[in-house]
Design a protein around this motif. Structure first.
Motif, PDB file in Angstrom:
ATOM      1  N   THR A  91       0.839  -1.190   0.000  1.00  0.00           N
ATOM      2  CA  THR A  91       0.000   0.000   0.000  1.00  0.00           C
ATOM      3  C   THR A  91       0.876   1.244   0.000  1.00  0.00           C
ATOM      4  O   THR A  91       1.836   1.334   0.760  1.00  0.00           O
ATOM      5  CB  THR A  91      -0.910   0.007   1.247  1.00  0.00           C
ATOM      6  N   ILE A  92       0.547   2.168  -0.882  1.00  0.00           N
ATOM      7  CA  ILE A  92       1.275   3.434  -0.936  1.00  0.00           C
ATOM      8  C   ILE A  92       0.801   4.286   0.230  1.00  0.00           C
ATOM      9  O   ILE A  92      -0.337   4.753   0.246  1.00  0.00           O
ATOM     10  CB  ILE A  92       1.014   4.159  -2.275  1.00  0.00           C
ATOM     11  N   THR A  93       1.647   4.440   1.224  1.00  0.00           N
ATOM     12  CA  THR A  93       1.280   5.285   2.368  1.00  0.00           C
ATOM     13  C   THR A  93       2.294   6.421   2.478  1.00  0.00           C
ATOM     14  O   THR A  93       3.434   6.292   2.031  1.00  0.00           O
ATOM     15  CB  THR A  93       1.297   4.492   3.695  1.00  0.00           C
ATOM     16  N   ALA A  94       1.879   7.501   3.109  1.00  0.00           N
ATOM     17  CA  ALA A  94       2.757   8.662   3.267  1.00  0.00           C
ATOM     18  C   ALA A  94       4.010   8.277   4.046  1.00  0.00           C
ATOM     19  O   ALA A  94       5.121   8.656   3.680  1.00  0.00           O
ATOM     20  CB  ALA A  94       2.006   9.790   3.968  1.00  0.00           C
ATOM     21  N   TYR A 106      -0.765   0.018  -9.305  1.00  0.00           N
ATOM     22  CA  TYR A 106      -1.112  -0.979 -10.331  1.00  0.00           C
ATOM     23  C   TYR A 106      -2.443  -1.649 -10.043  1.00  0.00           C
ATOM     24  O   TYR A 106      -2.978  -2.363 -10.888  1.00  0.00           O
ATOM     25  CB  TYR A 106       0.011  -1.999 -10.535  1.00  0.00           C
ATOM     26  N   ILE A 107      -2.975  -1.403  -8.855  1.00  0.00           N
ATOM     27  CA  ILE A 107      -4.297  -1.927  -8.491  1.00  0.00           C
ATOM     28  C   ILE A 107      -4.703  -1.202  -7.212  1.00  0.00           C
ATOM     29  O   ILE A 107      -3.839  -0.724  -6.482  1.00  0.00           O
ATOM     30  CB  ILE A 107      -4.242  -3.465  -8.291  1.00  0.00           C
ATOM     31  N   THR A 108      -5.979  -1.090  -6.970  1.00  0.00           N
ATOM     32  CA  THR A 108      -6.437  -0.453  -5.737  1.00  0.00           C
ATOM     33  C   THR A 108      -7.278  -1.439  -4.943  1.00  0.00           C
ATOM     34  O   THR A 108      -8.163  -2.098  -5.503  1.00  0.00           O
ATOM     35  CB  THR A 108      -7.239   0.822  -6.045  1.00  0.00           C
ATOM     36  N   PRO A 207      -4.365   2.309  -2.746  1.00  0.00           N
ATOM     37  CA  PRO A 207      -3.644   2.037  -3.980  1.00  0.00           C
ATOM     38  C   PRO A 207      -2.357   1.274  -3.651  1.00  0.00           C
ATOM     39  O   PRO A 207      -1.668   1.612  -2.693  1.00  0.00           O
ATOM     40  CB  PRO A 207      -3.324   3.430  -4.541  1.00  0.00           C
ATOM     41  N   LEU A 208      -2.079   0.222  -4.413  1.00  0.00           N
ATOM     42  CA  LEU A 208      -0.858  -0.561  -4.205  1.00  0.00           C
ATOM     43  C   LEU A 208       0.164  -0.173  -5.271  1.00  0.00           C
ATOM     44  O   LEU A 208      -0.196   0.030  -6.436  1.00  0.00           O
ATOM     45  CB  LEU A 208      -1.157  -2.066  -4.306  1.00  0.00           C
ATOM     46  N   GLY A 209       1.423  -0.081  -4.861  1.00  0.00           N
ATOM     47  CA  GLY A 209       2.450   0.322  -5.822  1.00  0.00           C
ATOM     48  C   GLY A 209       3.751  -0.434  -5.626  1.00  0.00           C
ATOM     49  O   GLY A 209       4.054  -0.901  -4.531  1.00  0.00           O
ATOM     50  N   TRP A 210       4.516  -0.560  -6.704  1.00  0.00           N
ATOM     51  CA  TRP A 210       5.854  -1.146  -6.616  1.00  0.00           C
ATOM     52  C   TRP A 210       6.804  -0.072  -6.116  1.00  0.00           C
ATOM     53  O   TRP A 210       6.725   1.090  -6.539  1.00  0.00           O
ATOM     54  CB  TRP A 210       6.286  -1.678  -7.979  1.00  0.00           C
TER      55      TRP A 210
END
Ligand code: ARG
Length: 246
Positions: A91-94, A106-108, A207-210
């Motif tokens: 998960t894209i977190t601050a 790439y996916i949420t 949102p998930l990110g690499w």
């Protein structure tokens, strides 16, 4: 890396150069997170991130090398070059973004709830779980844990090292619920029909990110263009359908 970069102590190491020179794309993940990364019976790693990583390595002309890493060590593994990229449904977190760069999502997903079946039809949302009467499980260091601490302050929280350990607590009734990413909960609940129930409507936005190291716009540019191309040419969809619609 350029001579200038080398003379600067390679502070801004170029990941793409390292991938080319080593002939391998090393991708970190923590297996057990269905359907993104799992260990198959034959010992191979499989899943959504694994297939996308293999496709990426193929396009780069290098070998795909999976690097299975405990979750709490996954950002350190990237920062110490054990892998070139974290492809792990992160998960894209601050907070994490203070330490790493993320490619475009790439996916949420979002958090969902696995329930002990005795609560089926009685606990209808995460709000109903926010009571000292309930024990909730999740995985150490994840966004699931964050959501429990933030949104279920009154519930008792038990952290586990692996997804499976947290989910088993719900099956054996030691926990009333597990809070975790919706795709995992959905698959686990389907595999344990009768022994678990689920509330699949996500109650967070994730949102998930690499993830890659900071200071490497070239690698980030590659990842974002890889996503754009595979989403446009149908290959992302084919891999998505394999893991999410079957
Ligand atoms: N999306 C969640 C998070 O970032 C869980 C990811 C767990 N990933 C894994 N490969 N085990 O915290």
């Amino acid at each position: 890396a350029s001579l200038l970069a080398l003379s600067m102590g390679a502070a801004n190491a170029n990941t793409l150069d390292d991938i080319s020179e080593s002939g391998e794309l090393r991708a970190c993940f923590d297996a057990g997170y269905m359907p993104f990364e799992m260990k198959a019976k034959n010992g191979n790693y499989i899943g959504f991130d694994v297939d996308l990583g293999k496709l990426m390595a193929k396009q780069m002309g290098v070998k795909y090398v999976p690097v299975n890493t405990a979750w709490d060590g996954i950002i350190p593994a990237l920062l110490t070059n054990k892998c070139h990229v974290i492809m792990a449904g992160m998960t894209i977190t601050a907070q994490r973004n203070m330490r790493v760069n993320f490619a475009d999502p790439y996916i949420t997903v979002g958090q969902a709830i696995l329930l002990n079946p005795k609560h089926e039809g009685k606990i209808l949302s995460y709000k109903d779980l926010n009571s000292a009467d309930y024990t909730v499980a999740s995985k150490l260091g994840t966004s699931g844990e964050e959501s429990v601490k933030k949104l279920l302050r009154n519930a008792k929280y038990n952290a586990f090292e692996t997804e499976t350990d947290a989910a088993l607590e719900v099956v054996n009734g030691k926990a009333d619920a597990m809070v975790y990413d919706m795709p995992f909960i959905s698959i686990y609940a389907a595999q344990t029909k009768g022994k678990t129930a689920a509330i699949l409507e996500p109650f967070t936005y994730e949102p998930l990110g690499w993830a890659v190291k900071q200071g490497d716009p070239d690698m980030l540019n590659f990842l974002n263009n890889f996503l754009k191309q595979t989403k446009g040419d149908g290959s992302y969809q084919r891999i998505y359908d394999k893991w999410f619609n079957s």
